[in-house]
Design a protein around this motif. Structure first.
Motif, PDB file in Angstrom:
ATOM      1  N   ILE A 143       0.864  -1.190   0.000  1.00  0.00           N
ATOM      2  CA  ILE A 143       0.000   0.000   0.000  1.00  0.00           C
ATOM      3  C   ILE A 143       0.893   1.230   0.000  1.00  0.00           C
ATOM      4  CG2 ILE A 143      -1.880   1.221   1.151  1.00  0.00           C
ATOM      5  CD1 ILE A 143      -2.504  -1.389   2.664  1.00  0.00           C
ATOM      6  N   HIS A 144       0.639   2.157  -0.934  1.00  0.00           N
ATOM      7  CA  HIS A 144       1.447   3.381  -0.983  1.00  0.00           C
ATOM      8  C   HIS A 144       0.634   4.480  -1.678  1.00  0.00           C
ATOM      9  CE1 HIS A 144       4.769   6.115  -1.169  1.00  0.00           C
ATOM     10  NE2 HIS A 144       5.600   5.231  -0.650  1.00  0.00           N
ATOM     11  N   PRO A 145      -0.068   5.332  -0.918  1.00  0.00           N
ATOM     12  CA  PRO A 145      -0.922   6.350  -1.523  1.00  0.00           C
ATOM     13  C   PRO A 145      -0.175   7.336  -2.421  1.00  0.00           C
ATOM     14  CG  PRO A 145      -1.390   6.106   0.820  1.00  0.00           C
ATOM     15  CD  PRO A 145      -0.142   5.335   0.545  1.00  0.00           C
ATOM     16  N   ASN A 146       1.129   7.507  -2.191  1.00  0.00           N
ATOM     17  CA  ASN A 146       1.901   8.442  -3.009  1.00  0.00           C
ATOM     18  C   ASN A 146       2.401   7.800  -4.300  1.00  0.00           C
ATOM     19  OD1 ASN A 146       3.166  10.778  -3.783  1.00  0.00           O
ATOM     20  ND2 ASN A 146       4.907  10.552  -2.411  1.00  0.00           N
ATOM     21  N   LEU A 147       2.460   6.466  -4.321  1.00  0.00           N
ATOM     22  CA  LEU A 147       2.945   5.736  -5.504  1.00  0.00           C
ATOM     23  C   LEU A 147       2.032   4.541  -5.755  1.00  0.00           C
ATOM     24  CD1 LEU A 147       6.760   5.742  -4.649  1.00  0.00           C
ATOM     25  CD2 LEU A 147       5.648   7.180  -6.358  1.00  0.00           C
ATOM     26  N   ILE A 148       0.748   4.825  -5.982  1.00  0.00           N
ATOM     27  CA  ILE A 148      -0.231   3.753  -6.143  1.00  0.00           C
ATOM     28  C   ILE A 148       0.138   2.840  -7.304  1.00  0.00           C
ATOM     29  CG2 ILE A 148      -2.650   3.261  -6.695  1.00  0.00           C
ATOM     30  CD1 ILE A 148      -3.423   5.748  -5.177  1.00  0.00           C
ATOM     31  N   GLU A 149       0.706   3.417  -8.354  1.00  0.00           N
ATOM     32  CA  GLU A 149       1.027   2.615  -9.529  1.00  0.00           C
ATOM     33  C   GLU A 149       2.133   1.594  -9.265  1.00  0.00           C
ATOM     34  OE1 GLU A 149       3.698   6.180  -9.439  1.00  0.00           O
ATOM     35  OE2 GLU A 149       1.558   5.769  -9.115  1.00  0.00           O
ATOM     36  N   THR A 150       2.875   1.762  -8.149  1.00  0.00           N
ATOM     37  CA  THR A 150       3.954   0.818  -7.838  1.00  0.00           C
ATOM     38  C   THR A 150       3.539  -0.242  -6.832  1.00  0.00           C
ATOM     39  OG1 THR A 150       4.853   2.114  -5.984  1.00  0.00           O
ATOM     40  CG2 THR A 150       5.609   2.688  -8.207  1.00  0.00           C
ATOM     41  N   GLU A 151       2.301  -0.220  -6.397  1.00  0.00           N
ATOM     42  CA  GLU A 151       1.845  -1.223  -5.437  1.00  0.00           C
ATOM     43  C   GLU A 151       1.951  -2.615  -6.057  1.00  0.00           C
ATOM     44  OE1 GLU A 151      -1.265   1.477  -2.813  1.00  0.00           O
ATOM     45  OE2 GLU A 151      -2.039   0.024  -4.242  1.00  0.00           O
ATOM     46  N   GLY A 152       2.569  -3.527  -5.328  1.00  0.00           N
ATOM     47  CA  GLY A 152       2.802  -4.871  -5.823  1.00  0.00           C
ATOM     48  C   GLY A 152       4.223  -5.102  -6.292  1.00  0.00           C
ATOM     49  N   MET A 153       5.017  -4.007  -6.400  1.00  0.00           N
ATOM     50  CA  MET A 153       6.391  -4.183  -6.870  1.00  0.00           C
ATOM     51  C   MET A 153       7.266  -4.764  -5.763  1.00  0.00           C
ATOM     52  SD  MET A 153       8.137  -0.369  -6.841  1.00  0.00           S
ATOM     53  CE  MET A 153       9.769  -1.051  -7.184  1.00  0.00           C
ATOM     54  N   LEU A 154       8.320  -5.460  -6.162  1.00  0.00           N
ATOM     55  CA  LEU A 154       9.264  -6.049  -5.221  1.00  0.00           C
ATOM     56  C   LEU A 154      10.317  -5.028  -4.826  1.00  0.00           C
ATOM     57  CD1 LEU A 154       9.694  -9.518  -6.945  1.00  0.00           C
ATOM     58  CD2 LEU A 154       8.484  -9.064  -4.816  1.00  0.00           C
ATOM     59  N   LEU A 155      10.747  -5.078  -3.564  1.00  0.00           N
ATOM     60  CA  LEU A 155      11.710  -4.122  -3.031  1.00  0.00           C
ATOM     61  C   LEU A 155      13.013  -4.833  -2.685  1.00  0.00           C
ATOM     62  CD1 LEU A 155       9.317  -2.226  -0.595  1.00  0.00           C
ATOM     63  CD2 LEU A 155       9.899  -1.599  -2.941  1.00  0.00           C
ATOM     64  N   SER A 156      14.095  -4.051  -2.647  1.00  0.00           N
ATOM     65  CA  SER A 156      15.411  -4.582  -2.306  1.00  0.00           C
ATOM     66  C   SER A 156      16.044  -3.697  -1.245  1.00  0.00           C
ATOM     67  CB  SER A 156      16.305  -4.630  -3.545  1.00  0.00           C
ATOM     68  OG  SER A 156      17.648  -4.936  -3.182  1.00  0.00           O
ATOM     69  N   THR A 157      16.777  -4.309  -0.317  1.00  0.00           N
ATOM     70  CA  THR A 157      17.452  -3.531   0.717  1.00  0.00           C
ATOM     71  C   THR A 157      18.631  -2.742   0.159  1.00  0.00           C
ATOM     72  OG1 THR A 157      18.657  -5.560   1.275  1.00  0.00           O
ATOM     73  CG2 THR A 157      16.789  -4.961   2.675  1.00  0.00           C
ATOM     74  N   SER A 158      18.993  -2.983  -1.098  1.00  0.00           N
ATOM     75  CA  SER A 158      20.082  -2.223  -1.716  1.00  0.00           C
ATOM     76  C   SER A 158      19.577  -0.964  -2.406  1.00  0.00           C
ATOM     77  CB  SER A 158      20.828  -3.097  -2.723  1.00  0.00           C
ATOM     78  OG  SER A 158      19.957  -3.493  -3.781  1.00  0.00           O
ATOM     79  N   MET A 159      18.265  -0.780  -2.465  1.00  0.00           N
ATOM     80  CA  MET A 159      17.703   0.421  -3.102  1.00  0.00           C
ATOM     81  C   MET A 159      18.096   1.650  -2.291  1.00  0.00           C
ATOM     82  SD  MET A 159      13.932  -1.123  -4.087  1.00  0.00           S
ATOM     83  CE  MET A 159      13.346   0.337  -4.939  1.00  0.00           C
ATOM     84  N   THR A 160      18.409   2.758  -2.980  1.00  0.00           N
ATOM     85  CA  THR A 160      18.887   3.975  -2.331  1.00  0.00           C
ATOM     86  C   THR A 160      17.902   5.116  -2.506  1.00  0.00           C
ATOM     87  OG1 THR A 160      20.117   4.606  -4.320  1.00  0.00           O
ATOM     88  CG2 THR A 160      21.298   3.309  -2.658  1.00  0.00           C
ATOM     89  N   ASP A 161      18.037   6.119  -1.623  1.00  0.00           N
ATOM     90  CA  ASP A 161      17.220   7.316  -1.760  1.00  0.00           C
ATOM     91  C   ASP A 161      17.968   8.359  -2.577  1.00  0.00           C
ATOM     92  OD1 ASP A 161      19.138   8.290  -0.079  1.00  0.00           O
ATOM     93  OD2 ASP A 161      17.817   8.617   1.635  1.00  0.00           O
ATOM     94  N   ALA A 162      17.499   9.607  -2.570  1.00  0.00           N
ATOM     95  CA  ALA A 162      18.053  10.640  -3.439  1.00  0.00           C
ATOM     96  C   ALA A 162      19.484  11.013  -3.093  1.00  0.00           C
ATOM     97  CB  ALA A 162      17.164  11.889  -3.380  1.00  0.00           C
ATOM     98  N   VAL A 163      19.936  10.712  -1.867  1.00  0.00           N
ATOM     99  CA  VAL A 163      21.302  11.082  -1.480  1.00  0.00           C
ATOM    100  C   VAL A 163      22.185   9.845  -1.285  1.00  0.00           C
ATOM    101  CG1 VAL A 163      20.551  13.238  -0.421  1.00  0.00           C
ATOM    102  CG2 VAL A 163      20.657  11.158   0.966  1.00  0.00           C
ATOM    103  N   GLY A 164      21.710   8.683  -1.752  1.00  0.00           N
ATOM    104  CA  GLY A 164      22.528   7.484  -1.660  1.00  0.00           C
ATOM    105  C   GLY A 164      22.326   6.661  -0.403  1.00  0.00           C
ATOM    106  N   GLY A 165      21.394   7.037   0.466  1.00  0.00           N
ATOM    107  CA  GLY A 165      21.123   6.253   1.663  1.00  0.00           C
ATOM    108  C   GLY A 165      20.345   4.989   1.326  1.00  0.00           C
ATOM    109  N   THR A 166      20.324   4.056   2.253  1.00  0.00           N
ATOM    110  CA  THR A 166      19.602   2.786   2.048  1.00  0.00           C
ATOM    111  C   THR A 166      18.486   2.662   3.080  1.00  0.00           C
ATOM    112  OG1 THR A 166      21.283   1.703   3.418  1.00  0.00           O
ATOM    113  CG2 THR A 166      21.562   1.576   1.022  1.00  0.00           C
ATOM    114  N   PRO A 167      17.372   3.360   2.860  1.00  0.00           N
ATOM    115  CA  PRO A 167      16.298   3.379   3.862  1.00  0.00           C
ATOM    116  C   PRO A 167      15.661   2.022   4.115  1.00  0.00           C
ATOM    117  CG  PRO A 167      15.574   4.395   1.804  1.00  0.00           C
ATOM    118  CD  PRO A 167      17.048   4.185   1.685  1.00  0.00           C
TER     119      PRO A 167
END
Length: 506
Positions: A210-234
């Motif tokens: 569930i993601h009201p800001n990115l509804i079109e991405t609901e159901g996508m798979l996530l990775s712990t290596s994904m980074t934010d805009a400054v290179g962090g790994t949230p």
């Protein structure tokens, strides 16, 4: 000589003014630093409290929805069992088998019912629904996947049916998704949910549910290596915190709601274990800069104004100004303190005394009793079937019932007793300067008022029933809690004896 004294006086005035101005500048700058820091700390703490409370409330809402849905489906299961029991009563075993099979033969996509029929003596399966076959579930562990269950027997055959946990959970998850999508909060805040697949992390460790800001991405798979805009790994930070404590605050950079602007965000995330859901909520922190700028601008304005006053009125105006400021602050502090005391001592919903303040009242009455030996009576009151009222009419109606009961008790006791909201739908009334018979008469009047004056709840009129237990503080009591336990025990005796009654334990 006069000119010399005048010059000296002028010099002294200039020196004093300069010292005062210099001291004020230095003091003002230091105060501003402390004040700005405190503003930032308070604002950040308020945001954290808001995030934690909102996420916890959502998790509580999920739990309440699970309980409610399960109860509804259990009622449907029981009704179906009762209907089949009547039909089966007139059938022989072979006809019963055909009835059971026709009742639960699944032809559509909606696999609501999970059912199986077996020979009671041999354990041989005669019939199973297709969802059992598809999942490869054995009869031995069927109970673990059923959320509701009913058993129907005919001769040597036993049928078992119910609704699976995953069926109800799927409905609940869809409902929660719809709720979160339609929630709105200030400062572009929103709740989102990720479902963890692998708590070890890595690629495809979670699904964005569930993601009201990115509804079109609901159901996508996530990775712990994904980074934010400054290179962090949230995602990695979040998963590590969840694995350690089950919840955490953390910051990262993300785009704003309905915008492409990126800013720092503080988030609270908490694991909801039944679904392996990480329920999270975050707010952007750039609005803190606006608060700080406003504080600094106001601070500079006050500084300029104060300097002008010092130049115009010198030291006398400065002293007067400080005196006036001190008086105003002291008065506001007294008002604020009184308001805070009132708010802390009163339950905001019902207007009764709060539990914290009520504990102080009970402690005081206990101590007074052991000094003066004047009888002190206390009663524990509980609204009968209050949960059913909430379930049927909603929590707003439940709040009206609580307020109605409080008003009724207060109107009857007036100055003869203190009414304390002890928690939920439980109240404590503490009484002194009256006799035992007077106390019981007043409590009986409360029962009568509630029972004979129904409360209008659309579309019904609701009669309120109370169970009351009464006792008094005794010499043997080592504290007020012992007396309160007797009142609580008496109240439960009232419940066990049919409710809507008063029980006395001396």
């Amino acid at each position: 000589m006069k000119n010399r004294y005048r010059l000296l006086a002028l010099s002294v005035a200039v020196v004093i003014s300069t010292v005062v101005l210099l001291f004020h500048f230095i003091s003002h700058n230091e105060t501003e630093k402390v004040y700005v820091s405190q503003i930032e700390d308070v604002a950040l703490q308020l945001k954290k409290d808001f995030l934690r409370d909102t996420v916890n409330n959502m998790i509580q809402q999920i739990d309440r929805l699970r309980i409610s849905k399960t109860e509804i489906y259990q009622l449907n299961t029981d009704k179906r069992r009762d209907r089949l029991f009547v039909l089966a009563d007139a059938l022989d075993e072979e006809s019963f088998i055909r009835l059971f099979e026709s009742e639960f033969q699944q032809t559509g996509e909606d696999n609501l019912w999970t059912a199986y029929l077996y020979h009671s003596d041999t354990g041989e399966l005669v019939f199973t629904t297709k969802n059992i076959k598809e999942q490869g579930v054995s009869v031995e562990n069927l109970d673990s996947i059923l959320s509701t269950k009913a058993i129907l027997k005919k001769g040597t055959y036993t049928g078992v049916f119910g609704v699976e946990n995953q069926y109800i959970d799927a409905i609940i998850q869809t409902d929660i998704q719809e709720i979160i999508h339609h929630q709105t909060y200030r400062n572009d805040a929103y709740i989102w949910v990720n479902e963890v697949i692998d708590f070890e992390g890595g690629d495809d460790y979670a699904i964005r549910r569930i993601h009201p800001n990115l509804i079109e991405t609901e159901g996508m798979l996530l990775s712990t290596s994904m980074t934010d805009a400054v290179g962090g790994t949230p995602y990695l930070t979040e998963l590590n915190g969840i694995n350690e404590t089950g919840e955490l605050f953390f910051t990262y950079y993300f785009k704003k709601l309905q915008s492409e602007d990126i800013s720092k965000k503080i988030t609270f995330a908490k694991l909801y274990e039944p679904y392996n859901w990480i329920v999270a909520m975050g707010v952007h922190l750039d609005d803190l800069d606006g608060y700080v700028s406003e504080v600094r601008e106001e601070s500079q304005r006050l500084l300029t104004q104060t300097v002008l006053y010092i130049l115009l009125y010198l030291l006398s105006a400065l002293i007067l100004g400080f005196m006036l400021i001190y008086m105003i602050m002291e008065r506001n502090l007294r008002k604020s303190t009184r308001r805070l005391i009132d708010e802390a001592s009163t339950d905001p919903l019902t207007g009764a005394e709060s539990r914290r303040y009520g504990e102080r009242i009970l402690e005081h009455k206990y101590e007074t009793y052991h000094v003066k030996k004047n009888p002190v009576y206390m009663a524990m009151l509980d609204i009968d079937d209050f949960k059913l009222i909430n379930d049927r009419y909603g929590h707003d109606a439940g709040d009206r019932v609580l307020k109605y009961v409080t008003d009724t008790i207060q109107s009857i006791f007036k100055e003869k007793g203190k009414v304390i909201r002890w928690g939920g739908d439980e109240f404590v009334v503490v009484m002194e300067a009256i006799t035992k018979n007077e106390a019981m008469l007043l409590l009986d009047q409360v029962l009568y008022e509630c029972e004979t004056k129904p409360l209008d709840l659309v579309p019904d009129q609701l009669t309120i029933s109370l169970s009351i237990g009464m006792t008094q503080i005794l010499d043997k009591d080592s504290n007020y809690i012992e007396a309160l336990k007797r009142a609580d025990e008496a109240m439960y005796q009232s419940k066990e004896q049919g409710k809507c009654r008063l029980t006395l334990i001396e």
